[in-house]
Design an enzyme around this catalytic site. Structure first.
Site: not given
Ligand code: 7PJ
Length: 268
Positions: A213, A248
């Protein structure tokens, strides 16, 4: 330190044409299946399938497009593996069809706030991950604002847990997620990461997604997406160390290695 059971790895399979980190390369069915096989070989416990891109700025997807993207892939995986499959969606119809096709878990970045989602999840009687997001993907990174980010995210999750219980969702089926990068600045994300133990103390399994991210790009002085693998794996291990139960991730092998080192150290 919480070390009772091993942290599970959720491998990400995006079947969207516009996902930020893999550029939609798995929109191709054969490539998607090959990617699933590789993630399972690398140690994934769960495969998370998403047909709606929720990256900052992403456009909405229609119900039919989302179904067309995810259902054939779920059915194909069920042809060769009995791994857990989660469906990353906010739409009640996609939840229902995905579970019918063989998925086991609902992963909803909107925490079952969309129409019929609560009732559908209750009827389907499967685990649901409730994630916090401020705003909507299209605009969430424009100007995220909190007075006390940790308290506000905890409060939101507590409210959604209550709504779930009231709708008849079993306590044992609830998973919570602070939602890294969803309407949060780097400072907000770091505050949440440092407070992961507080989320763990809420007494529901915690899932987190930080893999590749923007927050990692920012920590690494603007590293591009393909140079965020090591830092992503380290953050997964640090989260597991704080008691996070599911991570995740895109890079399953790197994550499995990082978790194996941590596990070994904790046992010795
Ligand atoms: C997350 C997610 C996350 C959960 C995405 C991306 C954006 N589901 N779906 N938690 N992120 N539960 O992978 O960068 O953090 S999509």
């Amino acid at each position: 330190m919480k070390t009772q059971d091993k942290t599970k790895i959720m491998g990400i399979l995006n079947v969207t044409p516009d996902s930020f980190s893999d550029g939609g390369q798995f929109i191709n069915h054969a490539a998607a299946i090959a990617q699933v096989k590789q993630m399972l070989a690398d140690g994934a416990d769960i495969i998370d399938i998403g047909g709606e891109s929720t990256r900052p700025g992403a456009e909405d997807v229609t119900l039919n497009d989302e179904l067309d993207r995810v259902i054939p892939v779920i059915k194909a995986i069920r042809g060769f593996a009995d791994c857990l499959i989660s469906i990353d969606t906010s739409k009640a119809t996609v939840m229902r069809e995905a579970i019918r096709a063989g998925a086991n878990i609902i992963n909803d970045v909107r925490a079952l706030q969309d129409e019929d989602a609560l009732q559908t999840a209750a009827e389907l009687d499967v685990p649901v991950c409730l994630m916090h997001m401020q705003g909507q993907p299209r605009s969430m990174q424009a100007q995220p604002e909190y007075s006390h980010v940790v308290e506000e995210v905890k409060q939101f999750l507590q409210q959604r847990v209550s709504a779930c219980l009231q709708a008849g969702i079993k306590k044992d089926n609830i998973i919570i997620d602070p939602g890294f990068g969803f309407g949060k600045t780097l400072t907000h994300n770091l505050s949440l990461f440092n407070a992961l133990d507080e989320f763990v103390e809420m007494d529901y399994p915690v899932l987190i997604g930080v893999s590749r991210k923007t927050m990692i790009g920012q920590i690494l002085k603007d590293a591009p997406v393909n140079k965020r693998v090591v830092a992503s794996a380290i953050m997964a291990a640090l989260a597991a160390q704080q008691g996070v139960k599911i991570v995740r991730v895109h890079d399953v092998k790197a994550t499995a290695d990082a978790l194996a080192v941590m596990d070994c150290l904790n046992k010795n």
